[in-house]
Design an enzyme around this catalytic site. Sequence first.
Site, PDB file in Angstrom:
ATOM      1  CB  SER A   7      -0.950  -0.018   1.339  1.00 25.60           C
ATOM      2  OG  SER A   7      -1.733   1.207   1.306  1.00 25.60           O
ATOM      3  CG  ASN A   9      -4.035   5.036   2.732  1.00 22.19           C
ATOM      4  OD1 ASN A   9      -3.572   5.621   3.707  1.00 22.19           O
ATOM      5  ND2 ASN A   9      -5.308   5.258   2.089  1.00 22.19           N
ATOM      6  CD  GLU A  40      -4.121  -2.357 -15.663  1.00 28.66           C
ATOM      7  OE1 GLU A  40      -5.357  -1.973 -16.346  1.00 28.66           O
ATOM      8  OE2 GLU A  40      -3.267  -2.644 -16.213  1.00 28.66           O
ATOM      9  CG  ASP A  69      -9.164  -4.066  -3.462  1.00 30.96           C
ATOM     10  OD1 ASP A  69      -8.650  -3.134  -3.371  1.00 30.96           O
ATOM     11  OD2 ASP A  69     -10.239  -4.228  -4.141  1.00 30.96           O
ATOM     12  CB  SER A  70     -11.357  -2.533   1.808  1.00 34.08           C
ATOM     13  OG  SER A  70     -10.514  -1.298   1.887  1.00 34.08           O
ATOM     14  CE1 TYR A 155     -18.116   6.004  -0.937  1.00 32.23           C
ATOM     15  CE2 TYR A 155     -16.287   4.739  -0.944  1.00 32.23           C
ATOM     16  CZ  TYR A 155     -16.916   5.652  -1.726  1.00 32.23           C
ATOM     17  OH  TYR A 155     -16.832   5.950  -2.810  1.00 32.23           O
ATOM     18  CG  ASP A 156     -14.586   4.792   7.845  1.00 33.55           C
ATOM     19  OD1 ASP A 156     -14.950   3.911   7.236  1.00 33.55           O
ATOM     20  OD2 ASP A 156     -13.372   5.135   8.661  1.00 33.55           O
ATOM     21  CE  LYS A 176     -12.229   2.030  10.123  1.00 33.24           C
ATOM     22  NZ  LYS A 176     -11.649   3.308   9.476  1.00 33.24           N
TER      23      LYS A 176
END
Lengths: 194, 194
Positions: A7, A9, A40, A69-70, A155-156, A176
Site C-alpha cells: 500500500s 496509504n 494495475e 482491497d476493500s 465512506y466511514d 473500529k
Amino acid sequence: MTIWFASGNHHKKKELSDILSPYSINIKIPSEAGIEFNPEESGTSFLENAMIKAKALYDLVGEPVIADDSGLCVDALEGRPGIHSAYYGGEGLSSIERNALVLSELGDNPNRGACFVCAMVLYYAPNRFFIAQEPLFGNIVKDMESARGSGGFGYDPILYISEYKRTVAELTEEEKNRISHRGRAGIAIGRLLG
Amino acid sequence: MTIWFASGNHHKKKELSDILSPYSINIKIPSEAGIEFNPEESGTSFLENAMIKAKALYDLVGEPVIADDSGLCVDALEGRPGIHSAYYGGEGLSSIERNALVLSELGDNPNRGACFVCAMVLYYAPNRFFIAQEPLFGNIVKDMESARGSGGFGYDPILYISEYKRTVAELTEEEKNRISHRGRAGIAIGRLLG
C-alpha cells in the site's frame, strides 16, 4: 517480525499496524524503502485485486507480503461502489463528494443495507498464501447532515452501525479495529502468523 | 461443529475429517444428504476452482462450507498437470496410467522438482471466507519402478520427499496429514475455526 504491506496509504498502514501489534507484527510499506509500487488493479473482485497487489509486491521484494482491497457495497445499488470505491465518480472527487454521490444515488430508497468488505492476503512464499475476507454490516445514513464523525476515512461517515448507535467514523480507533472488515480480516491473518 | 465439504470423494472426506478432528470439526458431503453436486470447475487456478465449489455448495445449503482444489505442479513441465491433475491425459485413465504419463513427459530431465498444491476455502457466510493455499515440495521419482507406496491416492506414489526418504504414498496417514499440502491448509482453517 516485520512484513511488507502492499500500500502507499499511510493512514491504512497506521490502521493495520494497530490491528497487528498484538501479534508482534510490524508493517513497512514500499515507499519507505524507496520502492515504486503502482500495480494495475484490474481484478473483478476484492479478492482478485488483493491477490494482484500481493503477488506484485512479493515479486519485487521476495519476502512475506500483506495486501488488501476493500470497499463499500450498497445493497440497493447492486453492490456499488464495490471494487470501484476508491475512485467512484472519478479520480478528482473528495471523500465528501463521493459520500454525497452515494447518498444521491440511493435517494430516499428505504433499503439502506450496506457493508464494508475487506479481502486481506498474506502472501508468504511461492504457492503459499492465506486470505481472509470479512464484512462489516450497517446502514447508509439518510442524508449528508446525518453523515457524522471525524475518525476513519473514505465512506466511514455514512455507514451507521446500529449496535454502536454511531457511524463508523464516530467509533474510537480501538472499537473500529475490533469490529471492522479490515480489523477482523487482520485479526485472522495475525492469528495464523502468531 | 459439522461443516459441509464440497466434494464427492470419500477418500478426501476421510482425509479432511482426520485433519480437522483435533479442532472438533466434523465433515459431511453433499451425497450423504442426497444433494447432487457437480459444479463446473472452470477456473484458471486452484484458488478459483476452490472458490467456485465453495460458493456453489454454499448457495445450495446456506451453511458454512469447506471446499478445496489441489494438484501436482511439475517445474520442468511448466506447472502441469496443475489444475488438470484429476483428468490429465483424459477422463478414462487410471492413476497408474496418469503417473506413467507424467514420468514419460518428464523423461530423463534432471530437473525433477515438483509440488502438490492445495487451495482450501472456508466459505462461512455471505462476503465472509478464509482461504489457505499450501504446497508440499518434493521430487518426481525417476521411473515407474521407483513409484512406491500403497497409501494415499493420485500422484502420491511419484512424489519423493527427501526429508522422509519416502514417496508421499509411503508416508503414514499421520505423517501425511501433518506435512501435506491438504494437511497444512486444513490446519490453517482448523486454527481459525478453533
